[in-house]
Scaffold this motif. Structure first.
Motif, PDB file in Angstrom:
ATOM      1  N   THR A   1       0.842   1.750  -0.980  1.00  0.00           N
ATOM      2  CA  THR A   1       0.499   0.376  -0.722  1.00  0.00           C
ATOM      3  C   THR A   1       1.475  -0.177  -0.030  1.00  0.00           C
ATOM      4  O   THR A   1       2.677  -0.086  -0.483  1.00  0.00           O
TER       5      THR A   1
ATOM      6  N   LEU B   1       3.017  -3.607   1.236  1.00  0.00           N
ATOM      7  CA  LEU B   1       3.106  -5.028   0.721  1.00  0.00           C
ATOM      8  C   LEU B   1       3.735  -5.703   2.122  1.00  0.00           C
ATOM      9  O   LEU B   1       5.150  -5.476   2.383  1.00  0.00           O
TER      10      LEU B   1
ATOM     11  N   GLU C   1      -1.669  -7.011   0.894  1.00  0.00           N
ATOM     12  CA  GLU C   1      -1.641  -5.565   0.502  1.00  0.00           C
ATOM     13  C   GLU C   1      -2.497  -4.752   1.560  1.00  0.00           C
ATOM     14  O   GLU C   1      -3.492  -5.351   1.842  1.00  0.00           O
TER      15      GLU C   1
ATOM     16  N   ARG D   1       7.439  -3.940   2.233  1.00  0.00           N
ATOM     17  CA  ARG D   1       7.710  -2.744   1.295  1.00  0.00           C
ATOM     18  C   ARG D   1       6.663  -2.071   1.049  1.00  0.00           C
ATOM     19  O   ARG D   1       5.508  -2.352   1.204  1.00  0.00           O
TER      20      ARG D   1
ATOM     21  N   GLN E   1       4.725   0.202  -2.080  1.00  0.00           N
ATOM     22  CA  GLN E   1       4.483   0.443  -3.616  1.00  0.00           C
ATOM     23  C   GLN E   1       4.026   1.886  -3.772  1.00  0.00           C
ATOM     24  O   GLN E   1       2.955   2.256  -3.336  1.00  0.00           O
TER      25      GLN E   1
ATOM     26  N   ILE F   1       8.793  -0.160  -5.380  1.00  0.00           N
ATOM     27  CA  ILE F   1       8.508  -0.524  -6.727  1.00  0.00           C
ATOM     28  C   ILE F   1       8.225   0.752  -7.582  1.00  0.00           C
ATOM     29  O   ILE F   1       7.195   1.418  -7.450  1.00  0.00           O
TER      30      ILE F   1
END
Length: 527
Positions: free
Chosen positions: A119, A121, A132, A164, A166, A290
């Motif tokens: 994912t 972001l 997202e 970033r 995920q 994350i």
């Protein structure tokens, strides 16, 4: 036919035993034996990745269920030689062992999720809204990360927006620490105390000597006393610390066959680049990942910099005049033992050898060792006939015997020599000491003297011989001993020049503020 069906039914109904995965706790005890890098000579330890190695022994207590189990030894040294690993204490031994070299890190995650969905972001700077978007990692981690989204292909962090990735979780084949896993079998549940022994690269050690020269009570010329102190410096280049380890160092050259360079665990940060604008530096720093990783420990409390600065800057002349270099106080000294033809230095108490760090323990404490101070030159060093005045080298020569204040094995290492002055002990020179056994001669050249000088002049030359003179001057307020080495074939057999280790050597004492001249002739080869 019925019998065959019964067999098939029986096979299908028999469950397949699942492997139990056991992660061992931290070692209860650790033994660390460090060997010096081969062929390093007098070069210092490589701070990035020391070229020596270590023998590591750990004990761990684990509960083993009945059946087949996978035991994971986390936190082993990253330079482990997996073929050297020995595990004892298992009920039925080891059936298989594996070294897990893929570490949990940004680059490790990207590598593990290659061709898989993540994912993305992305935060709008104006509104602060985070969007997202599903993406597939198509390339990485080397040279950047390429993502495929519904809008096409793009490079990570090259849009100019904070972004970033995920991940859905941590892949099972990634470990936060270098890990050795073994497969074993047990007929019943039991608790076992295991011993893991292995060799690993990325370690080294050396001796560092601090010598403090003082005038001797002996009124003979050139007699000095040296307070000799040596540190045992251990280096750990890996990312794993060894807490309260029983630590030893081996001096000598054990017979170890060379092997291919050991592959270190894969992991680390990402090196991201944007083409062609190269705009990565414009994007604010963002961890970008994350995952369930505990945060790093809080930094230590800040030092009171004002008080610290005052102590270092405000130093009066009176305080400097009283300053003295306190001799190192050896609270704990490594014990020297024989190990066949090798020497073993055992640290008497458990110590912690930190990751990417060095540990120093007192190794040798020998105050008042007897040394001779000699001013020396080898006449072929700086030319032989220009008549220029040159400084002579300062040599400290001693004997490694008990009656001379020593009498113990002395591993090779760097030497820093201090001498007294009106301002306290000052650094007078540095030298390198090679391995010295008991009874060997010790020589340390620690620099050159501006007070004791020499000049070589060629006086005459024929087809048969060359005639030279060496003028020695001593500007010091006390007599000095000098030695002049002449590594050539001398004409005749001059009585005032004796051979030392096969080299003609002139030895003399030069009076305070005095001069002396040496004459010698060289035999020329006839055509």
């Amino acid at each position: 036919m019925r019998a065959l069906l019964a067999l098939v039914w029986i096979y299908a109904a028999t469950p397949v035993a699942a492997q139990s995965i056991i992660v061992s706790d931290a070692p209860e005890s650790v033994s660390l034996t460090v060997y010096r890098a081969q062929d390093r000579g007098d070069r210092p330890i490589d701070p990035n990745w020391p070229r020596g190695y270590a023998l590591i022994t750990e004990t761990r207590t684990i509960s083993i269920p009945a059946g087949e189990s996978v035991i994971r030894f986390e936190g082993v040294a990253e330079g482990m030689f997996p073929e050297s690993a020995i595990v004892t204490g298992l009920p039925q031994g080891v059936r298989e062992k594996n070294r897990d070299a893929r570490l949990l890190s940004p680059s490790g995650l990207v590598d593990a999720f290659l061709k898989r969905e993540v994912t993305l972001l992305r935060t709008n700077r104006a509104t602060g809204v985070t969007r997202e978007q599903k993406a597939i990692i198509t390339a990485g981690p080397q040279g950047g990360v390429i993502l495929q989204t519904a809008e096409g292909y793009e490079a990570l962090r090259c849009t100019g927006l904070p972004e970033r990735m995920q991940f859905g979780g941590v892949p099972q084949n990634l470990s936060a620490k270098p890990t050795l896993s073994v497969i074993t079998q047990s007929n019943e549940a039991t608790t076992a105390k295991l011993t893991l022994t292995y060799m690993a690269s990325g370690f080294d050690w050396q001796a560092n000597y601090v010598a403090h020269a003082k005038p001797s009570d002996n009124k003979a010329i050139g007699k000095d006393k040296i307070d000799l102190f040596a540190w045992l410096t251990l280096a750990n280049g890996g990312n794993q610390s060894f807490q309260n380890a029983n630590t030893m160092a081996i001096a000598g050259e054990p017979n170890r066959e060379r092997r291919a360079e050991q592959a270190r665990p894969v992991g680390g940060g990402l090196s991201l680049a944007c083409w062609p604008q190269q705009r990565t530096h414009q994007v604010p720093f963002n961890p970008g990942f994350i995952v369930d990783i505990p945060p790093p420990p809080a930094p230590p409390a800040p030092v009171a910099m004002a008080a610290y600065a005052d102590e270092n800057i405000v130093v009066t002349g009176q305080r400097m005049a009283r300053a003295e270099m306190a001799a190192p106080v050896a609270v704990m000294v490594a014990d020297q033992e024989d190990l066949g033809d090798l020497k073993l230095y055992r640290v008497p108490e458990p110590v912690t050898v930190n990751a990417k760090g060095q540990k120093q323990v007192a190794m040798i404490v020998k105050p008042g060792a007897a040394f001779d101070r000699i001013y020396t030159v080898r006449v072929d060093e700086y030319g032989r006939n220009d008549g220029a005045s040159m400084p002579m080298s300062i040599l400290f020569r001693g004997s490694n015997r008990k009656e001379k204040g020593l009498g113990l094995p002395m591993p090779s290492g760097q030497v820093m020599l201090f001498e007294d002055s009106n301002y306290g002990p000052l650094l007078a020179g540095q030298s390198t000491l090679s391995d010295r056994a008991v009874g060997d001669e010790i020589e340390m050249i620690v620099g050159r003297s501006s007070d004791v000088r020499y000049a070589i002049t060629r006086m005459s030359e024929t087809v048969e011989k060359q005639r030279f003179k060496v003028d020695i001057t001593n500007a010091r307020s006390e007599p000095v001993n000098v030695e002049v080495e002449i590594p050539f074939e001398l004409r005749g057999k001059p009585k005032h020049i004796a051979k030392v280790d096969g080299i003609p050597t002139w030895k003399a004492t030069i009076a305070a503020n005095g001069e002396a001249t040496l004459y010698y002739e060289l035999e020329l080869e006839k055509n």
